[in-house]
Write an enzyme that holds these catalytic residues in place. Structure first.
Site, mmCIF file in Angstrom:
data_model
loop_
_atom_site.group_PDB
_atom_site.id
_atom_site.type_symbol
_atom_site.label_atom_id
_atom_site.label_comp_id
_atom_site.label_asym_id
_atom_site.label_seq_id
_atom_site.Cartn_x
_atom_site.Cartn_y
_atom_site.Cartn_z
ATOM 1 C CE LYS A 109 -3.940 1.902 2.619
ATOM 2 N NZ LYS A 109 -4.817 1.704 3.786
ATOM 3 C CB SER A 130 -8.080 3.605 2.890
ATOM 4 O OG SER A 130 -7.249 2.931 3.809
ATOM 5 C CB SER A 169 -8.361 0.833 5.777
ATOM 6 O OG SER A 169 -9.023 2.070 5.740
#
Lengths: 487, 101, 474
Positions: A79, A154, A178
C-alpha cells in the site's frame, strides 16, 4: 508456465522451494498480469518492474546458493503509505508528490529479511481516509468483480490487486476497516492484527492509536504466513508488543469443535443489506456445522463506535498530517512567510476528504471543545473496549458481516460523507478496542459481488480467528472463485 | 480571528479552524465543508446521551507502560539523503520564506 | 505609588544524554547543518518516537535534587503549533501529568536573608531546530531538533532581577552537581522564558504579564528584567496599561520590544501522544535513583565550614564546583591546616588551572601531594615563596614535594648555629639600622630580617631569624 500470478503465497513458496519455477518466472507472470489488467483495475500507482526483476534474480541466485527463507522470491505489493527505501510513497496524495523514502518501514525490512520481492505500490484513499479508494488524488481503482463499482478502501488497490491476480499478496493498513472492508468487497482475505502485533514504524500515520498493518491474501493460510513474517516487537515502535510470535500456519487445521462463536445482536440491524445478511447467516450455520457452538452476545455500545471513531481518528490525524508543510519534503507552494507557505501548500496538496477530517480533528481538540468531544469520545472508547472484554468471557470469537453492503457504484456515497462513514460500522469497533479481526469471503450477492464474513478475536487472538477462518474457507468454495475482468 | 471557544456549539467557524490547521481554504470550499462538518458534528453529538462520569479515557489500545530505549547512538541519515527530498535548500539548510520575529 | 514585581521563569535545560530524546542521533554541538538527523527527528512520514530512558532518569534525578514530588504516573502529550523549526508541527511534551511536581530552590538575598522560590513542575520535551537568516529567506538546521530538554517552571515568586539571577545561578550549580546537564550557556544548554508583571503594593491580584522568550544568558535575563520591570512600572505610573504580549530583548539597544510577528491566539490542542506509552515510576525505582543523589551545594558549603573551620567566603569559592570541593576535602583531610589548604586551592591552584585552561581533573598534583606541600610550610621546612617554586614544578611535572625539596636543596635552614652566623653578620654590617631599632624604631627590625634572609639566600626560617635578632638586640 501459465498462471503463476494466480498462485497463493504458500503455493509459490512451495514451487520455489522445489525449484518448479523461479522467482523471476513468478514476477514476470505478475508483471504481465498487471500489464494486461491494470489498465482496467488501476490497483497500482507505480510498478518498478526493473527493480522487481532484479530482486527476483537475486532471490533465485540466493536459492541456488542454498538459501531457503520462507518468502524467498515471493513478490508482495505495498500500500502506498508504507515507506520502502528509494521508492516513492505518496499516500495517494499530491502533497507527497516527489517524495522518495530514505528508509524502510519495519514490515518492509522484515519482508526483505524473509526474502520477499517488493513489487509496486498500491492505490488507496488519500492518507487512508475513505472506504472506496475514490479519495486517491491520482486514479480510481475498480472492483475486479464489477468495474463500475468501488473496490472498497482505504486499501482498495491492495485488495483489487489480489482479487485480480495482479499480486500474490499485498500489505494494507487498517484504521477503521481499511483492510477488512476492501477484502470483503473484492473477495479476498484481509487481516487486521491486534494493535501492537505488527510494528507501525514506517507506516505513514493516519490515526496512531488505531492504525495497524496487515496482509491481504487469497487464502487464510497466506494470511497466517504473512502475519508470522511481519509480526513482533520493534524498538522503533514503542507500541509494538513484546510477545512471542507463534507459528500461525502450524495452528491452522481441524474443525471448530469446542469453540464458542458469538453473534452480536447489535450487528444485525436496519441498514444491513438483506443479501449480505443472508450470506453471513448461512456462513454462521456453516460454522455450527463445523462444530462451533453459536451464542448470542451483546455489544451494547456498538452504535456509538462511528461517532467515537470520527472524533479520535480525526483528532490524531490533524496532528499526524501537520508535518506536511513543504519544508522538508513533498509539495511546496511558496508564501510570503512560513505560515503562509503552509496554508497554501496544505490547501493545494490535500484533497477534500483529508481537509474535512483535518478540520474536524482540529475542531474536536480546540479550546472549549476538547472535553466535550475528544475526552468524551475517549471515555466512550473505554465502554466499547469493555463490551468486547465482557463478550470474550462468553465466546472465543465473534462473527459479523464486514460491511452493511457489498461493493457500491462509483460516486454513490461521495456526496454524503456521513453515509460513507457509516459503512465502517462493523469494522471500527475492532480498532477502537485494539483487538483483531479477519475478513473471509462468504458468498456472493445476486449481482455476483463478494460478501465478507468478519471473524473478530480478542487481543492476540489471531491464531483463533485464523483457525476459524481457515476451517470455514476450506469448507466453502468462495475463495476459489475468480472474477472475469473484461476490458 | 475569534477563539473557537466563543462560538455557540453546533456551529463551526470553519475558516477559523482551517486557520488553526494552516490550510488556506477558498470561500467555495468553506461553503461546501460547512454543512458537511455540521452534519458530522451533529451526528457525533449522540455521545452526549451516555453518562461517562467516572469512566477512564482510553488513549492507548494496549495496557502497556514504560517502554524505553537505551541511550545509544544510531546511524543518522547522511546529509545528502536528508536534503534530497527538500523542495528548497541552501547551504545545507531547508529553506522557508523569511521568518519575521 | 510603590510597585512589586512577580516574576516566573520557565527554564529549558538540555539534559546530558548521548542521544536525542526520541531517536539515536547524537546530541553533538556545532556539527554542520542537518548532519545529525534521521527520519524521526526530521518528522518524516511513518517515523515514530522512542523514549530515551536516560532523559527520564536525569529529569527525575533533578526533581529529587530540587525537592519535587515525583509523579508516579506521567505521560507524553502532543502540543500542536506550526513553526518552521518544529519538524512535525507538534512538539512532544508533557501537559497535565509531568514527571515532577512542586519543589523549590532557596536563594540568598543581598541582605543575607534567604528566600524559597517555589517550583510548579518539571516536564520533559523535545527541542526544536535552529533558524538562520539569509537576506530574503530563512534556513533551518534540524541538528538540535529532538534534543532532550527538561522545562523547569517556577511559581511567580521572584521579585526582582537580582532574585532571578540568584535563582538561575543556584539552579545552574545544582544541575551541574547532579551531572544532569553540562549547563553550558554558550551552547544553549540553559535557556529561559521570563514572565513578569508588576502590581501596586497592597494589591493581591497579579498584574498583566509580559513574556520574554528564549533568553540564553544570565546577564541578558538580568538586564532585560531590570528594563522590563522599570518599563512596566513607568507605564502604569503614566496611567497606561500593560499589554499581555511576547517581547524580545534587544541586547545591543538594551531594551525590550514587542515582537513584530502577528500575535497568534494560542490553541495548542494538547492530547496524549499515541506513539508513546505512559511512564509509571515505582517507589523502588525512584529510591534506586535517589541513592546516587549528591550533597547539594548549599548543604555542602555549610558542612565544609563546620568540618574544616573555613570561612564562608572560602566555602563559597570551593563549593561552586563539585570536583573542586572534592579536591579540597581530600587535601584538607591530610593537611595540618585546612585553611592553608583552602588558600592554596582558591588562589594558586584555581588561578593556574584557569591560566592553562585546564579542569581540576587534569591536575597532575594529587590531594595527598598538595597536602604534603601545605604541611612542609606548616612545619617550616620551607617558606611560602619556596613552596610556590615547588608547586610550579609539581604543576608542570607532578612528583612528591618532599623529593623536589630534597633534590633541589630548598629546605629551610632551621639550624640555630648557622642562622646565628648570618644574624651576627647582619648586625655587624648595619650599625645604623641597629641603632634605629634600639632607638625604638620597630620597622628597623624588618629591614634586619630582610638582610639575614638575603645572606641565607632565602632559606633561613624567618621565625627563628626574628627570635634571634630580638634576643641579640635586647
Amino acid at each position: 508456465m501459465a498462471n503463476l500470478n494466480q498462485l497463493t503465497v504458500a503455493e509459490a513458496a512451495e514451487k520455489l522451494a522445489k525449484r518448479a519455477c523461479s522467482s523471476e518466472d513468478i514476477v514476470r507472470a505478475v508483471l504481465s498480469s498487471i500489464e494486461k489488467t491494470d489498465k482496467q483495475v488501476g490497483a497500482y500507482l507505480t510498478v518498478d518492474a526493473e527493480s522487481a526483476l532484479a530482486q527476483a534474480r537475486a532471490a533465485d541466485t540466493a536459492r541456488t546458493k542454498g538459501e531457503n527463507k520462507p518468502l524467498l522470491g515471493v513478490p508482495i505489493g505495498m500500500k502506498d503509505l508504507l515507506n520502502v527505501k528509494r521508492q516513492p510513497c505518496t499516500c495517494a496524495s499530491k502533497i507527497l508528490n516527489g517524495y522518495v523514502a530514505p528508509y524502510d518501514a519495519t514490515v518492509v525490512a522484515k519482508l526483505r529479511a524473509a526474502g520477499a520481492v517488493l513489487l509496486g505500490r498500491l492505490n488507496m484513499d488519500e492518507f487512508a481516509m475513505g472506504g472506496s479508494t475514490e479519495n486517491s488524488a491520482y486514479q480510481p481503482t475498480r472492483n475486479p468483480w464489477d468495474l463500475s463499482r468501488v473496490p472498497g478502501g482505504s486499501s482498495g488497490g491492495s485488495a483489487a490487486a489480489v482479487a485480480a491476480d495482479e499480486a500474490l499478496a499485498t500489505l494494507g493498513s487498517d484504521t477503521g476497516g481499511s483492510i477488512r472492508q476492501p477484502a470483503g468487497f473484492c473477495g479476498c482475505v484481509g487481516l487486521k492484527p491486534t494493535y501492537g502485533r505488527v510494528s507501525r514504524y514506517g507506516l505513514t500515520a493516519f490515526a496512531s492509536s488505531l492504525d495497524q498493518i496487515g496482509p491481504l491474501t487469497k487464502t487464510v493460510r497466506d494470511s497466517a504466513l504473512l502475519l508470522g513474517a511481519i509480526s513482533g516487537r520493534d524498538e522503533m515502535d514503542s507500541t509494538s508488543l513484546d510477545v512471542p510470535v507463534p507459528d500461525y500456519v502450524a495452528q491452522l487445521g481441524g474443525d471448530l469443535k469446542g469453540l464458542r462463536l458469538g453473534l452480536p445482536r447489535e450487528y444485525f440491524i436496519e441498514g444491513l443489506d438483506a443479501e449480505v445478511e443472508q450470506s453471513v447467516r448461512v456462513a454462521v450455520a456453516k460454522c455450527r456445522e463445523l462444530g462451533a457452538e453459536i451464542v448470542e452476545i451483546s455489544l451494547p455500545h456498538s452504535k456509538y463506535a462511528v461517532a467515537v471513531y470520527y472524533i479520535i481518528a480525526t483528532a490524531e490525524a490533524s496532528a499526524n498530517l501537520a508535518r506536511f508543510d513543504g519544508v522538508r519534503y513533498g509539495l511546496r507552494v511558496d508564501g510570503e512567510d512560513p505560515l503562509d507557505q503552509y496554508g497554501k501548500t496544505r490547501a493545494a496538496g490535500f484533497g477534500q476528504e483529508v481537509k474535512r477530517r483535518i478540520i474536524l480533528g482540529t475542531y474536536v481538540l480546540s479550546s472549549g471543545y476538547h472535553d466535550a468531544y475528544y475526552l468524551r469520545a475517549q471515555k466512550v472508547r473505554t465502554l466499547i473496549r469493555r463490551d468486547f472484554e465482557a463478550a470474550f468471557k462468553q465466546c472465543d470469537a465473534i462473527l459479523t458481516p464486514v460491511a452493511p453492503t457489498a461493493a457500491y457504484k462509483f460516486g454513490e456515497k461521495l456526496a454524503d460523507p456521513l453515509k460513507m462513514y457509516l459503512g465502517d460500522i462493523f469494522t471500527i469497533p475492532v480498532n477502537l478496542a485494539g483487538i483483531c479481526g479477519v475478513s473471509v469471503p462468504c458468498g456472493f450477492t445476486s449481482e455476483k459481488l463478494p460478501v465478507g464474513l468478519q471473524v473478530i478475536g480478542p487481543a492476540l487472538g489471531e491464531n483463533v480467528i485464523l483457525k476459524i477462518g481457515h476451517a470455514y474457507e476450506q469448507a466453502t468454495p468462495w475463495h476459489k472463485e475468480k472474477p472475469e475482468i473484461s476490458g | 480571528m475569534t477563539s473557537a471557544e466563543n462560538k455557540p456549539s453546533g456551529r463551526i467557524d470553519v475558516r477559523y479552524v482551517a486557520h488553526l490547521a494552516r490550510m488556506h481554504l477558498a470561500d467555495d470550499e468553506i461553503a461546501r465543508l460547512q454543512p458537511q462538518l455540521e452534519q458530522i458534528v451533529g451526528y457525533v453529538r449522540q455521545l452526549n446521551e451516555l453518562n461517562v462520569e467516572g469512566i477512564e479515557p482510553t488513549a492507548h489500545a494496549i495496557p502497556v507502560q514504560n517502554v524505553f530505549r537505551a541511550d545509544e547512538v544510531r546511524e543518522c541519515l547522511d546529509h545528502d539523503a536528508a536534503m534530497k527530498n527538500a523542495p528548497l535548500a541552501r547551504e545545507g539548510q531547508f529553506i522557508v520564506p523569511k521568518i519575521i520575529e | 505609588m510603590n510597585f512589586v514585581a512577580n516574576i516566573g521563569l520557565e527554564v529549558h535545560v538540555q539534559l546530558k544524554t548521548r542521544t536525542k530524546i526520541f531517536c539515536g542521533c547524537p546530541t553533538t554541538f556545532g556539527a554542520p547543518p542537518n548532519t545529525r538527523v534521521c527520519p524521526v527527528c526530521l518528522g518524516y512520514p511513518g517515523a515514530m518516537p522512542a523514549m530515551n530512558s536516560e532523559a527520564i532518569r536525569l529529569t527525575v534525578f533533578s526533581g529529587l535534587m530540587l525537592g519535587c514530588k515525583i509523579n508516579p504516573y506521567s505521560k507524553m502529550d502532543r502540543k500542536n503549533y506550526y513553526y518552521p523549526d518544529m519538524p512535525k508541527n507538534y512538539q512532544i511534551s508533557q501537559y497535565d501529568q509531568p514527571l515532577c511536581l512542586g519543589g523549590g530552590i532557596e536563594i540568598k538575598l543581598a541582605d543575607g536573608s534567604k528566600k524559597m522560590i517555589g517550583l510548579t513542575r518539571i516536564h520533559i520535551e523535545e527541542d526544536v531546530g535552529k533558524n538562520m537568516h539569509f537576506a530574503a529567506s530563512s534556513g533551518i538546521d534540524f541538528n538540535r531538533a529532538g534534543t532532550p530538554l527538561m522545562e523547569i517552571v517556577t511559581e511567580p515568586d521572584i521579585a526582582s532581577a537580582d532574585e532571578a539571577l540568584a535563582f538561575l545561578e543556584a539552579l545552574k550549580e545544582i544541575l551541574a552537581y547532579g551531572g544532569v546537564s553540562d549547563v553550558n550557556l554558550e551552547e544553549g544548554n540553559l535557556r529561559c522564558d521570563v514572565n513578569s508583571s508588576v502590581r501596586p503594593v497592597g494589591q493581591d491580584k497579579l498584574g498583566t504579564k509580559t513574556e520574554l522568550k528564549n533568553m540564553n544568558t544570565f546577564k541578558g535575563v538580568y538586564r532585560a528584567l531590570s528594563y522590563e520591570i522599570t518599563r512596566q512600572i513607568s507605564e502604569l505610573e503614566k496611567g497606561g496599561r500593560i499589554r499581555q504580549e511576547t517581547r524580545r530583548w534587544d541586547d545591543l539597544a538594551g531594551v525590550t520590544l514587542a515582537m513584530r510577528s502577528k500575535e497568534e491566539a494560542h490553541d495548542y490542542r494538547y492530547f496524549p501522544e499515541p506513539d508513546l506509552l505512559p511512564i509509571v515510576l515505582t517507589p523502588a525505582q525512584i529510591d534506586d535513583w535517589a541513592r546516587a543523589l549528591p550533597e547539594l551545594p548549599e548543604n555542602r558549603r555549610a558542612r565544609m565550614m563546620r568540618d574544616y573551620g573555613i570561612p564562608e567566603y572560602d566555602a563559597n569559592v570551593l563549593a561552586v564546583d563539585q570536583a573542586v570541593a572534592n579536591y579540597f576535602e581530600a587535601t584538607a583531610k591530610l593537611s595540618k591546616s585546612a585553611k592553608s589548604a583552602s588558600n592554596w586551592i582558591m588562589t594558586t591552584v584555581l588561578a593556574k588551572l584557569t591560566e592553562q585552561h585546564l579542569a581540576i581533573g587534569e591536575l597532575k598534583i594529587t590531594p595527598a601531594q598538595l597536602a604534603s606541600l601545605v604541611n612542609l610550610v606548616e612545619v617550616k621546612i620551607i617558606n611560602i615563596s619556596t613552596a610556590k617554586e615547588v608547586f610550579e614544578i609539581m604543576f608542570a611535572q607532578g612528583g612528591e614535594p618532599e623529593e623536589i625539596v630534597k633534590a633541589k636543596g630548598l629546605a629551610q635552614v632551621s639550624d640555630t648555629g648557622a642562622i646565628e652566623k648570618f644574624v651576627d653578620e647582619a648586625i655587624a654590617a648595619n650599625a645604623k639600622t641597629v641603632a634605629d631599632y634600639k632607638g625604638g624604631k620597630e620597622a628597623a627590625l624588618k629591614a634586619l630580617i630582610g638582610q639575614v634572609m638575603k645572606l641565607s639566600k632565602g632559606k633561613a626560617n624567618p621565625g627563628l631569624v626574628n627570635d634571634l635578632l630580638k634576643r641579640k638586640l635586647s
